[in-house]
Structure formats: C-alpha cells, structure tokens
Design an enzyme around this catalytic site. Sequence first.
Site, PDB file in Angstrom:
ATOM      1  N   LYS A  35      -6.576   1.438   2.922  1.00  0.00           N
ATOM      2  CA  LYS A  35      -5.438   1.551   2.003  1.00  0.00           C
ATOM      3  C   LYS A  35      -5.266   0.234   1.233  1.00  0.00           C
ATOM      4  CE  LYS A  35      -2.272   0.146   5.730  1.00  0.00           C
ATOM      5  NZ  LYS A  35      -1.300   0.643   6.728  1.00  0.00           N
ATOM      6  N   ARG A 129       9.991   5.268  10.961  1.00  0.00           N
ATOM      7  CA  ARG A 129       9.495   5.284   9.589  1.00  0.00           C
ATOM      8  C   ARG A 129       9.080   6.702   9.245  1.00  0.00           C
ATOM      9  NH1 ARG A 129       5.306   0.268   8.770  1.00  0.00           N
ATOM     10  NH2 ARG A 129       3.890   2.025   8.898  1.00  0.00           N
ATOM     11  N   TYR A 256       6.889 -28.653 -10.797  1.00  0.00           N
ATOM     12  CA  TYR A 256       8.319 -28.417 -11.002  1.00  0.00           C
ATOM     13  C   TYR A 256       9.184 -29.027  -9.902  1.00  0.00           C
ATOM     14  CZ  TYR A 256       6.766 -24.821 -14.324  1.00  0.00           C
ATOM     15  OH  TYR A 256       6.177 -24.135 -15.361  1.00  0.00           O
ATOM     16  N   MET A 304       3.232 -20.274 -11.303  1.00  0.00           N
ATOM     17  CA  MET A 304       2.706 -18.925 -11.509  1.00  0.00           C
ATOM     18  C   MET A 304       1.180 -18.918 -11.590  1.00  0.00           C
ATOM     19  SD  MET A 304       3.494 -16.196 -14.551  1.00  0.00           S
ATOM     20  CE  MET A 304       5.262 -16.277 -14.364  1.00  0.00           C
TER      21      MET A 304
HETATM   22  C1  LIG Z   1      -1.894   0.312   8.005  1.00  0.00           C
HETATM   23  C2  LIG Z   1      -1.974   1.274   9.138  1.00  0.00           C
HETATM   24  C3  LIG Z   1      -2.900   1.084  10.183  1.00  0.00           C
HETATM   25  C4  LIG Z   1      -3.769  -0.140  10.323  1.00  0.00           C
HETATM   26  O1  LIG Z   1      -3.047  -1.151  10.980  1.00  0.00           O
HETATM   27  P1  LIG Z   1      -3.705  -2.588  11.275  1.00  0.00           P
HETATM   28  O2  LIG Z   1      -2.648  -3.327  12.000  1.00  0.00           O
HETATM   29  O3  LIG Z   1      -4.028  -3.164   9.939  1.00  0.00           O
HETATM   30  O4  LIG Z   1      -4.926  -2.337  12.089  1.00  0.00           O
HETATM   31  C5  LIG Z   1      -2.995   2.068  11.139  1.00  0.00           C
HETATM   32  N1  LIG Z   1      -2.219   3.174  11.088  1.00  0.00           N
HETATM   33  C6  LIG Z   1      -1.300   3.376  10.116  1.00  0.00           C
HETATM   34  C7  LIG Z   1      -0.467   4.598  10.148  1.00  0.00           C
HETATM   35  C8  LIG Z   1      -1.127   2.420   9.123  1.00  0.00           C
HETATM   36  O5  LIG Z   1      -0.205   2.610   8.165  1.00  0.00           O
END
Ligand SMILES: *Cc1c(COP(=O)(O)O)cnc(C)c1O
Length: 363
Positions: A35, A129, A256, A304
């Site tokens: 992802k 969640r 800055y 930036m």
């Molecule tokens: C992002 C995610 C993972 C991977 O988790 P890591 O800690 O990066 O290994 C696994 N399962 C779900 C549902 C996630 O959203």
Amino acid sequence: MTRPLREARIDLGAISRNVELLRTAADSPAMVVVKADGYGHGAVPAARAALEGGATWLGVVDLEEAMELRTAGVDAPLLAWIHDPATDFSIARENGVDVGVNYLEQLERVAAVGGGIRVQLKLDSGLGRNGVSAADWAAVVTRAAALERAGAIRVTGVFSHLSNAGSDADAAQAAIFTDAVDTVRAAGLEPEVVHLAATAAALDRPELRLDLVRIGIGAYGVAPDERELTGVRPAMELSAAIVSVKRVPAGQGVSYGFDHVTAEETTLALVPLGYADGVPRHASSRGQLTINGVRHHVAGRIAMDQFVVDVGDQPVAVGDRAVLFGDDRDGHPTARDWADAADTIGYEIVTRIGRRVTRTYTA
Ligand SMILES: *Cc1c(COP(=O)(O)O)cnc(C)c1O
C-alpha cells in the site's frame, strides 16, 4: 551515469531478501503489503521484488492501488481492505482482487456484483478502526454464508489487525478473533486464509501467525516502532547532491529564525531536500546525514526545499552526495534515526518522500 539531484535509490534485492528472511523467521507464508506506493518504494517494483522473495499474497488498501498492480501485469493473489460507497466492486471481480469487507451494507454491495466475487471478512477485534464489530459479526457471517450458498460471493478469508498496545491487548484481540473464526466455520464457510499478524507480531508472537503473516514495514528493511529488526536491510537510500558550498565567518546565522549560528569560521553546505520532499521539519537541528562518509547533522531549520549543514573544515564540494538515510552498515543514518529525530515512526519517513525525489532502482 549522473545521479538525479534528489534520489531515493531502491534496492529491490534487499526487499526480496528481507521478505525471504522474515517469512523464514516467522515460519509462515507471507502477504507483503505494498500500500501507499509500496511504502514509498514504488508499488509495482516492490510487489515484484516481494514475489521474488517468496511472498504468496500482496496487500493494498483500495482497488485503485490494486489496479495499479494488475495493470502492470502483477497477477498474484491480492487483497484490498478500504472502500468507499462509490467503489465499483465489479473491478475486483474482473481482476481477481479479494475485497476486504468491513460492515453488512458493504457486504451487500459487494455481493450485488455477484459471480462469486472473492470476499475476506474483516473483524474489528479491538483496534477500533475498520472491520465488522464483534457485536455484528454473527449477523454478517450468517449473511455471508447465505450469499456464498447462492453463488454470489466466495468467502476466501477472515482477518483482523492488532493494536500494538502490548501483549495483553494482543492476547485479548487474538481470543476474540479465534471465536470469530469459529463462528465462520460453524456457518459452513471454509476460508482459505485466516490472518492477523503484521510485521511485529509475525516475529514476536508465533501463536498469532495462523495461515499468513502480513509483512509491510519489515519488507522494506525498516523496524516497526518500538522494536528492532535483525538481519533485514534498508531498501531505500535517500540522497541529494550538495548544490552550494560557502565559507562563512563566526556568527553567521543559518536558516529561518537563526536557530543555528556558526561558532567559528566554517563551511556551510546546502542540501536541496526539504519538508516538501518528506524531510520532517521536526528534525530541524537534529537529523543526521553523511557527506563523503562523514556524519553531520542538520544546522538550523529544515525549509520547504532545502537545509544547511555546518561541515566545519571538512572539504565538501558542490556535487558531493549527502545521504540522509540508507544502510547503517555503510555508516549512514537509518529512516528510524530520522523518525527518532522527528518524534515519529519509520513508516512515516519512508512513505512521505515526495514527488520531486526521483526513485531509481538497483537489483
Ligand atoms: C499496513 C498494514 C499491515 C502491515 O503492517 P506493518 O506493521 O507495516 O507490517 C498489515 N495489515 C494491515 C491491515 C495494514 O493496514
């Protein structure tokens, strides 16, 4: 070959070897999570490298991410678990993408596509969640079983996600998940894969490995928060060419707000990476880097597009390479070091590297 001004160099062999090492250490088949553009490493190359390392599944968040992989010809089993009400689930059926289902109404919308669309039921076992609440689980399972008998869907998996809130919390979630899986089997469903653990639990909690472990951050060689990883290597090296070098007297304010003022005559080197490129402003005056193999830290505020390094009397020339993070075996800071400097986690450092940074790939 000249290197890009700003470069995130991705070592695909490291991803393959990390996946191989982690699934061997966990003694389990692995779904590698690609992802967020492969945690900033590039989804398609990361996916290919993960499969090379023996991953049998890939995980993404939504169907758009799934389609990026399918369009590139990546045909491995693939799960996507966040969808909005406008999602066209026929895309999932046509492209063989498993749909993670999070509530009853979503199940109905997925099932309306028909044709035995592949569904994985996601339980909220306590993280609060996404996923079906424990209270709604029985109703969702009963409905899913009816839809499977009618040929509309095929329930291929059951999964949940841990809170990383400590071993008691993990155990409580695991118990809820185990009951939920029992409910699924009692309803006559036969999921191919039941899975719960991400990188940290895959390594620390053998009892939670089940049919698959979902490996994200570890595949990229970055440690999850509050845990060290041994053996894996960082897959991303972030660097830039020094674009300006100047000799300045003592008392020169730098960047800055003048948070840094030179103590004596010194050399200032300018690195063309800033918070727009994902270098966290919170690491101002703290983040470390190497220039020609020598460790330095950021002088003053990260802007930036750039930050300054006070290199003292070290010979540094325009065009020399500044490495912000990479492989610690080569003496570089790691993404985790930058996370510590910015009071965040390594995940945020690698996923936020911006579009101006050119990704290059090595085998
Ligand atoms: C992002 C995610 C993972 C991977 O988790 P890591 O800690 O990066 O290994 C696994 N399962 C779900 C549902 C996630 O959203």
